[in-house]
Design a protein around this motif. Structure first.
Motif, PDB file in Angstrom:
ATOM      1  N   THR A  96       4.963 -43.970  21.499  1.00 39.91           N
ATOM      2  CA  THR A  96       4.197 -42.751  21.236  1.00 39.91           C
ATOM      3  C   THR A  96       4.692 -42.104  19.943  1.00 39.91           C
ATOM      4  O   THR A  96       5.878 -41.758  19.841  1.00 39.91           O
ATOM      5  N   GLY A 181       3.279 -29.884  22.983  1.00 43.31           N
ATOM      6  CA  GLY A 181       3.971 -31.150  23.151  1.00 43.31           C
ATOM      7  C   GLY A 181       5.475 -31.039  23.126  1.00 43.31           C
ATOM      8  O   GLY A 181       6.131 -31.884  22.503  1.00 43.31           O
ATOM      9  N   THR A 183       7.370 -31.635  25.637  1.00 42.84           N
ATOM     10  CA  THR A 183       7.905 -32.762  26.408  1.00 42.84           C
ATOM     11  C   THR A 183       8.088 -33.984  25.530  1.00 42.84           C
ATOM     12  O   THR A 183       9.086 -34.709  25.649  1.00 42.84           O
ATOM     13  N   ILE A 184       7.159 -34.228  24.618  1.00 39.64           N
ATOM     14  CA  ILE A 184       7.298 -35.360  23.701  1.00 39.64           C
ATOM     15  C   ILE A 184       8.445 -35.108  22.730  1.00 39.64           C
ATOM     16  O   ILE A 184       9.184 -36.032  22.358  1.00 39.64           O
ATOM     17  N   GLN A 210       7.545 -33.630  37.241  1.00 38.13           N
ATOM     18  CA  GLN A 210       6.676 -33.782  36.073  1.00 38.13           C
ATOM     19  C   GLN A 210       7.439 -34.377  34.896  1.00 38.13           C
ATOM     20  O   GLN A 210       6.928 -35.263  34.199  1.00 38.13           O
ATOM     21  N   PHE A 211       8.675 -33.917  34.671  1.00 41.24           N
ATOM     22  CA  PHE A 211       9.499 -34.486  33.611  1.00 41.24           C
ATOM     23  C   PHE A 211       9.793 -35.964  33.892  1.00 41.24           C
ATOM     24  O   PHE A 211       9.755 -36.803  32.988  1.00 41.24           O
ATOM     25  N   ARG A 213       8.000 -38.060  35.552  1.00 41.47           N
ATOM     26  CA  ARG A 213       6.782 -38.839  35.329  1.00 41.47           C
ATOM     27  C   ARG A 213       6.517 -39.019  33.844  1.00 41.47           C
ATOM     28  O   ARG A 213       6.178 -40.125  33.386  1.00 41.47           O
ATOM     29  N   ASP A 214       6.688 -37.951  33.049  1.00 44.60           N
ATOM     30  CA  ASP A 214       6.407 -38.049  31.620  1.00 44.60           C
ATOM     31  C   ASP A 214       7.411 -38.947  30.902  1.00 44.60           C
ATOM     32  O   ASP A 214       7.026 -39.764  30.047  1.00 44.60           O
ATOM     33  N   THR A 217       6.751 -42.528  31.541  1.00 44.01           N
ATOM     34  CA  THR A 217       5.660 -43.017  30.691  1.00 44.01           C
ATOM     35  C   THR A 217       6.156 -43.342  29.290  1.00 44.01           C
ATOM     36  O   THR A 217       5.668 -44.282  28.651  1.00 44.01           O
ATOM     37  N   GLU A 218       7.151 -42.603  28.802  1.00 42.58           N
ATOM     38  CA  GLU A 218       7.675 -42.833  27.459  1.00 42.58           C
ATOM     39  C   GLU A 218       8.737 -43.920  27.414  1.00 42.58           C
ATOM     40  O   GLU A 218       9.288 -44.191  26.346  1.00 42.58           O
ATOM     41  N   ARG A 469      -4.194 -26.515  26.193  1.00 39.95           N
ATOM     42  CA  ARG A 469      -4.141 -27.958  26.003  1.00 39.95           C
ATOM     43  C   ARG A 469      -5.511 -28.474  25.589  1.00 39.95           C
ATOM     44  O   ARG A 469      -6.548 -27.972  26.018  1.00 39.95           O
TER      45      ARG A 469
END
Length: 847
Positions: A96, A181, A183-184, A210-211, A213-214, A217-218, A469
């Motif tokens: 990402t 963004g 979290t990114i 939530q963290f 899960r994110d 994904t990364e 968002r």
């Protein structure tokens, strides 16, 4: 285990420094040299990398198999950030790409770490020095995960010394708006800290999952580890643990202090409570990075715990870059008064606020408003308490809206199912008190309705962050504020315009800047901007600037008297003739005060460049009662102003008729002075009128003007006597043209003017002596018919007769050919006048 890295291997190292860097790279897991770099330059003495290399070689020679926790804290994150940012397109482990503002946060952190390493000490710009003091803090076991109120974090001692807070030198923060963004950005720091133990703290248990899960994904799921406590050996050297602030406050004394070198604090403004901030100060060894979306309202408090700022992205810049959805605003005048609701801990007392707002009639009105304005548009509604939220949900469902209320009473499984149904579109409106103000994100949420107003800018900004968002079918987020349309930023209730310090409010218009990239062109606009606006900034200069710039769209009903007069002055100068109809509606529909209307007409009559507008404004101004000073200004304007030179007669005629109708509010003596002052300005016209009606008038006026002494007084007496005997129009014209040179002659003329009639009768007679204004040309003009050529009628007749002759069997007649007159040959005289030229042979017909 620590991720294996493959250092660059040289068969023969020509440079011993480069060889040492490759050896240290294999030991530390981070490169000291990147492709294309010159070792002599990047590893020069006293540089940050050279100091990292020297300390790494020293630990290698001391026999350490892996870097010490102190070396990791001091250098590992710096080397990891250099590695991530050396890539032309920085990205996470899953590929990402990091956006510009996220790269700015990493680059700002790298700058601080390099500066600290080059100074050779452990300071971060706030002047604090590191220390080894540790403080164990045991928090209460019953502390929940809810964020603390703004007024509950002021028990900390301000201005702690370096000995009292040794870890302050390693605590940093960056501010990015909600939905931009963060979290990114945190994933970028996790990527840079691939050799460090990372602890991520957040304020709700819901955000822990939530963290997880994110970050899964990364590409960082393999690093997940439960909390490592004292006496427990970590299974890997780069663990990744995610917990809440409440857990951290309870277990900070039992955490293995060598396991974590980086702590990332999400929503850092929620870590300012007494217990949480004390726990952070008691664990000073790692580097702390605080992420927050709050603005300057509590920046001082955040800086107490996280002193150094590495990046700051304002909400307006994020909207301009297209990182968040634009925001539109709708202000609804409140029905319930909350002036008596006290502010406790930085916000309204929720119990008293709920008693003020939780009424069935108000709830039904709110539901009807949402249905009428937004229908089934997805949104989130904030109530003044749990009971208020459930009562609102009942009224929303009664109007046909798919709504559901959630609160802390909702079981976790039911809450997860409700949020999932909202994402699937089975629910369109979520109603809550404060449960979904932070941490919860849904890109489809479009409307944010503040049925429970707040006095806290922090709470307000977290609320509107739920609708910022991006979504393909979202053109902009819509914020509904229950404040008066003209409310300024000084009001107790926070609004979108006060949060962003906007200059004016325009219903339905964007409050944030327009994005440079229009990625939502296909999305339908849910709120149409109104054609009017009103200044809302409390700054007088900025309000005046708005009125000057946007005078055509300013709604004067929301301005005070002085601002209305200033607006009317600007409008009177600049209005155009084709705008007069719409502007008259704004003036006459009760939006402007009478003083503003009078100021507009007076300014328009005096300063507008359009002649017709000046004339109409003067006529409208004197159609109402005019104060003495204002009418005197109008008389001076019409009789002396250069702009009225061509329309002077028409303007004087209007003023005389106004005097005749009794519009000026002044005594008769002043009216009489104005009347004859206007008459003297039209002396020539009055003279011609008197001479036309009374042939002897010219002789009388000439004798009066050309005589002196007693003869002049005798001529004045004759003229006065004649004027009183003539009709009032002729008499007024004679006296208007007469001028006495001696006191007795002047007295005679003035007495005759008084005896001629009342002021109103004389003013009417003088106005009738002046020519009536020309009528404006009609818009319907008769269209001139195009003249036909001379032979057109004969040609058309022959054309019409042609078919008839053909039907009779006769050949139609050929049109006559026009013969051109030949020039006579040289030597031959032209034909005499009246003599016919020589006959010419007809031309041969064409084959």
């Amino acid at each position: 285990m620590q991720e294996a890295t493959q250092p660059t291997i040289l068969s023969e190292a020509a440079d011993p420094i480069a060889a040492a860097s490759y050896r240290a790279e294999a030991w530390a897991g981070e490169p000291f040299l990147h492709e294309g770099e010159d070792p002599a330059q990047v590893l020069a003495a006293c540089t940050a990398r050279r100091r990292a290399l020297d300390d790494a070689i020293a630990e290698l020679e001391a026999g350490r198999q892996r870097p010490s926790p102190q070396w990791k804290v001091r250098y590992a994150l710096m080397l990891g950030l250099e590695r991530v940012l050396a890539d032309p397109e920085p990205h996470t482990a899953a590929g990402t790409p990091l956006r510009r503002h996220q790269i700015d946060a990493l680059a700002g952190m790298l700058t601080e770490l390099i500066a600290a390493a080059q100074r050779g000490d452990e300071t971060n710009g706030n002047g604090h020095a590191a220390g080894d003091e540790l403080a164990d803090h045991e928090a209460d076991e019953d502390e929940d995960d809810e964020p603390l109120a703004e007024g509950d974090d002021d028990t900390e001692d301000e201005g702690l010394t370096p000995e009292q807070d040794p870890g302050a030198v390693r605590r940093y923060r960056f501010r990015h708006p909600t939905a931009s963004g963060k979290t990114i950005a945190a994933a970028g720091f996790v990527e840079a800290a691939r050799t460090l133990g990372v602890l991520i703290l957040t304020h709700r248990r819901l955000l822990v999952s939530q963290f997880q899960r994110d970050l899964k994904t990364e590409g960082y799921a393999d690093r997940y580890t439960d909390a490592i406590e004292v006496g427990t050996e970590p299974l890997r050297t780069n663990p990744l643990t995610i917990q809440t602030y409440a857990w951290f406050a309870r277990h900070v004394g039992s955490i293995n202090r060598d396991a974590y070198q980086l702590v990332i604090c999400d929503e850092a403004h929620t870590a300012l409570g007494e217990k949480t901030s004390a726990a952070i100060r008691s664990f000073p060894e790692p580097i702390y990075i605080g992420m927050t979306a709050t603005e300057q309202l509590i920046a001082k408090q955040v800086s107490d715990v996280f002193p150094a700022s590495v990046d700051d992205l304002p909400l307006q810049d994020a909207a301009r870059r297209g990182l968040i959805a634009p925001l539109r605003c709708l202000r609804v005048p409140p029905v319930a008064a909350i002036n008596s609701v006290p502010i406790v801990g930085g916000d309204f007392d929720q119990e008293i606020l709920a008693k003020t707002l939780d009424h069935q009639a108000l709830n039904q009105a709110a539901a009807s408003l949402y249905r009428d304005r937004f229908d089934n548009t997805p949104g989130i509604v904030y109530a003044a308490g749990v009971d208020h939220a459930y009562n609102l949900a009942q009224e929303f469902r009664a109007t046909g809206i798919k709504a559901e209320a959630v609160s802390g009473r909702t079981p976790p499984v039911r809450l997860a199912e409700t949020l999932a149904a909202y994402e699937r579109g089975e629910i369109n409106v979520l109603i809550n008190a404060q449960l979904l103000a932070e941490g919860w994100n849904s890109p489809r949420a479009t409307v944010c309705m503040h049925l429970a107003p707040t006095a806290s800018k922090r709470v307000y900004q977290q609320r509107i962050g739920r609708i910022m968002r991006m979504h393909p079918r979202k053109e902009a987020g819509i914020v509904v504020d229950f404040v008066p349309k003209g409310a300024t930023h000084n009001e107790r209730v926070v609004s979108l315009h006060s949060l962003l310090d906007a200059d004016f409010y325009r219903e339905g218009a964007r409050v944030t800047p327009a994005p440079r990239r229009r990625s939502q062109r296909r999305a339908r606009r849910r709120l149409t901007p109104a054609p009017w606006l009103v200044p809302v900034t409390p700054d007088v200069r900025r309000r005046i600037a708005v009125i000057q710039r946007e005078w055509q769209r300013v709604d004067p009903r929301f301005l005070d008297d002085d601002e209305q007069r200033y607006w009317a002055t600007i409008a009177g100068r600049q209005i155009r003739f084709d705008e007069r109809a719409l502007f008259v509606l704004k003036l006459t529909e009760g939006r402007a005060s009478k003083g503003a209307l009078e100021q507009f007409l007076s300014t328009c009559a005096a300063e507008n460049p359009n002649r017709r507008l000046r004339m109409m404004a003067l006529q409208d101004r004197v159609s109402m009662t005019v104060e003495r000073a204002d009418f005197d200004d109008l008389v001076t304007l019409v009789t002396q102003a250069p702009t009225w030179e061509k329309e002077r007669l028409a303007g004087i005629r209007i003023l005389l008729r106004a005097i005749a109708d009794g519009k000026p509010d002044a005594p008769d003596q002043i009216l009489e002075r104005w009347t004859w002052r206007l008459a003297r300005a039209t002396r020539k016209v009055q003279d011609r009128r008197a001479s036309t009606e009374y042939p002897e008038a010219k002789r009388l006026l000439g004798a009066l003007a050309n005589s002196r002494g007693h003869r002049h007084e005798e001529n004045a007496a004759k003229l006065v006597k004649t004027a009183l005997e003539q009709p009032i129009q002729v008499g007024a014209a004679l006296l208007a043209s007469a001028e006495g040179y001696t006191p007795r002659a002047t007295k005679l003329i003035e007495e005759a003017r008084e005896n001629l009639g009342t002021v109103q009768e004389v003013a009417l007679a003088l106005s009738e002596n002046l020519p009536a204004p020309k009528q404006a040309p009609s818009k319907r003009r008769r269209r001139r018919r195009k003249k036909k050529p001379a032979g057109a009628e004969g040609a058309s007749a022959s054309t019409a007769a042609g078919p008839a002759q053909t039907q009779d069997g006769e050949e139609p007649a050929k049109p006559k050919r026009r013969r051109r007159r030949r020039k006579p040959p040289e030597g031959q005289a032209p034909a005499a006048e009246g003599q016919a030229p020589a006959a010419e042979a007809p031309p041969e017909p064409a084959a």
